[in-house]
Motif scaffolding. Structure first.
Motif, PDB file in Angstrom:
ATOM      1  N   SER A 192      -6.985   1.957   1.381  1.00 42.86           N
ATOM      2  CA  SER A 192      -6.725   2.254   2.702  1.00 42.86           C
ATOM      3  C   SER A 192      -5.789   3.416   3.012  1.00 42.86           C
ATOM      4  CB  SER A 192      -6.162   1.007   3.474  1.00 42.86           C
ATOM      5  OG  SER A 192      -5.770   1.473   5.020  1.00 42.86           O
ATOM      6  N   PRO A 193      -6.326   4.308   4.140  1.00 42.09           N
ATOM      7  CA  PRO A 193      -5.057   5.484   4.491  1.00 42.09           C
ATOM      8  C   PRO A 193      -3.969   5.001   5.202  1.00 42.09           C
ATOM      9  CG  PRO A 193      -7.201   5.415   5.740  1.00 42.09           C
ATOM     10  CD  PRO A 193      -7.402   4.256   4.835  1.00 42.09           C
ATOM     11  N   HIS A 194      -3.912   3.755   5.508  1.00 34.19           N
ATOM     12  CA  HIS A 194      -2.783   3.385   6.483  1.00 34.19           C
ATOM     13  C   HIS A 194      -1.800   2.986   5.427  1.00 34.19           C
ATOM     14  CE1 HIS A 194      -5.383   3.479   9.925  1.00 34.19           C
ATOM     15  NE2 HIS A 194      -6.257   2.928   9.504  1.00 34.19           N
ATOM     16  N   LEU A 195      -0.698   3.777   5.248  1.00 33.63           N
ATOM     17  CA  LEU A 195       0.264   3.466   4.343  1.00 33.63           C
ATOM     18  C   LEU A 195       1.425   2.493   4.840  1.00 33.63           C
ATOM     19  CD1 LEU A 195       1.097   7.219   2.976  1.00 33.63           C
ATOM     20  CD2 LEU A 195      -0.847   5.415   2.209  1.00 33.63           C
ATOM     21  N   ASN A 196       2.350   2.002   4.168  1.00 34.47           N
ATOM     22  CA  ASN A 196       3.367   1.011   4.376  1.00 34.47           C
ATOM     23  C   ASN A 196       2.918  -0.054   5.156  1.00 34.47           C
ATOM     24  OD1 ASN A 196       5.307   3.085   3.528  1.00 34.47           O
ATOM     25  ND2 ASN A 196       5.220   4.175   5.605  1.00 34.47           N
ATOM     26  N   THR A 197       1.691  -0.572   4.539  1.00 33.90           N
ATOM     27  CA  THR A 197       1.129  -1.773   4.804  1.00 33.90           C
ATOM     28  C   THR A 197       0.841  -2.758   3.791  1.00 33.90           C
ATOM     29  OG1 THR A 197      -1.167  -0.892   4.962  1.00 33.90           O
ATOM     30  CG2 THR A 197       0.231  -0.798   6.980  1.00 33.90           C
TER      31      THR A 197
ATOM     32  N   LEU B 101      -2.137  -4.132   1.035  1.00 36.81           N
ATOM     33  CA  LEU B 101      -3.462  -3.932   0.972  1.00 36.81           C
ATOM     34  C   LEU B 101      -3.908  -5.315   0.252  1.00 36.81           C
ATOM     35  CD1 LEU B 101      -5.603  -1.662   0.924  1.00 36.81           C
ATOM     36  CD2 LEU B 101      -4.768  -1.264  -1.459  1.00 36.81           C
TER      37      LEU B 101
ATOM     38  N   ASN C 185       0.772  -1.079  -0.065  1.00 38.37           N
ATOM     39  CA  ASN C 185       0.186  -0.086  -0.055  1.00 38.37           C
ATOM     40  C   ASN C 185       0.938   1.298  -0.019  1.00 38.37           C
ATOM     41  OD1 ASN C 185      -2.331   1.374   0.039  1.00 38.37           O
ATOM     42  ND2 ASN C 185      -2.573   1.497   2.481  1.00 38.37           N
ATOM     43  N   ASP C 186       0.428   2.415  -0.384  1.00 37.33           N
ATOM     44  CA  ASP C 186       0.994   3.617  -0.511  1.00 37.33           C
ATOM     45  C   ASP C 186      -0.230   4.619  -0.757  1.00 37.33           C
ATOM     46  OD1 ASP C 186       2.735   5.535  -0.590  1.00 37.33           O
ATOM     47  OD2 ASP C 186       4.430   4.542  -1.726  1.00 37.33           O
ATOM     48  N   ARG C 187       0.357   5.865  -0.984  1.00 36.21           N
ATOM     49  CA  ARG C 187      -0.585   7.171  -1.049  1.00 36.21           C
ATOM     50  C   ARG C 187      -1.648   6.955  -2.399  1.00 36.21           C
ATOM     51  NH1 ARG C 187       1.499  13.142  -0.962  1.00 36.21           N
ATOM     52  NH2 ARG C 187       2.662  12.219  -2.941  1.00 36.21           N
TER      53      ARG C 187
END
Length: 278
Positions: free
Chosen positions: A171-176, A178, A142-144
């Motif tokens: 998802s707004p939670h980055l560096n995870t 998706l 995931n990223d922006r």
């Protein structure tokens, strides 16, 4: 080098005195995107007179009489270019920190100030899939502004037509990671797991025949069904005929004669014994 910088400052002063500073220009705005590690060109030409400005730093480059001063120190050092033929400014080797508000002031004729809001993105990574009992889990880093979606459609000449979006997520939670799961159908079908952001996209093809084996069923070929009774009518009489031919003629009659003869002899013996007793 100092002489050139002083000349640039003098040009800016002349612009201000003449009322040609960027603040007096007719303005327009654009939202633009760049890719980290690549180049970005501002689509607003300056051929004879103008500026390139960046929020917080002021003037990055000055064009005067078809010559430009792009000797910028700091984070844009050796990364800012001006094309004399097109009049475009270009930033090379984009970094995430390069995003922000830029202004191109064009004073070639009618004064135009174009404001660019630049956002820099990384290229989206390629998704991966994991399959369990016809349930396929698609995952991507995931990223922006990354979205992950499942689509279904036909691919013709490397282009997806009749594409149907089945499900998507972000998802707004980055560096995870998706992830998105889809239960695929058993009959032949092609699916695509696609990850995308405003500057790039990556997709992975998933064929249901490879990730979800079809249910095994007994197939009956109806062409041979009418042959069964006709074959039986020919085979069964032949078996019985073969059985009767193998039997020896008269065997049953001989057995009956032997039985009668034995009974007759037994009867005569019993009669004789009876006569003697009398």
């Amino acid at each position: 080098m100092e002489t050139k910088h002083l000349r640039t400052c003098l040009v800016l002063l002349i612009y201000d005195v003449a009322g040609l500073s960027p603040s007096s220009a007719w303005s327009r705005r654009q939202q633009v995107q760049g890719i980290m590690g690549e180049s970005f060109t501002f689509p607003a030409p300056v051929l004879t007179r103008g500026f390139l400005l960046y929020e917080g730093l002021g003037n990055l480059a000055v064009v005067f009489r078809r010559n430009a001063d792009t000797n910028v120190k700091g984070k844009f050092r050796d990364r800012l270019q001006w094309d004399k033929q097109t009049g475009f400014f270009t930033i090379t080797e984009l970094k995430l920190q390069d995003e922000g508000q830029y202004k191109v002031d064009n004073s070639d004729g009618q004064k135009i100030l174009t404001t660019f809001q630049l956002t820099v993105y990384k290229r989206v990574s390629k998704p991966t899939v994991d399959t369990q009992n016809c349930s396929v889990l698609c995952s991507v880093e995931n990223d922006r502004d990354v979205t992950l979606s499942w689509t279904r459609g036909k691919e013709i000449l490397n282009q997806t037509r009749e594409k149907e979006i089945l499900i998507q997520t972000s998802s707004p939670h980055l560096n995870t990671t998706l992830s998105l799961r889809l239960d695929i159908e058993r009959h032949p079908e092609t699916y695509y797991c696609e990850a995308k952001n405003p500057v790039s996209s990556e997709r992975l093809r998933v064929d249901s025949e490879e990730h979800c084996a079809p249910t095994k069923t007994t197939k009956v070929n109806l062409r041979y069904i009418p042959v069964i009774p006709s074959t039986a009518l020919l085979v069964f009489p032949g078996v019985f005929l073969f059985y009767f031919i193998k039997q020896k003629p008269g065997d049953d009659d001989g057995d009956e004669i032997k039985t009668l003869e034995s009974g007759r002899r037994k009867g005569e013996a019993d009669w004789s014994r009876t006569g003697m007793n009398e």
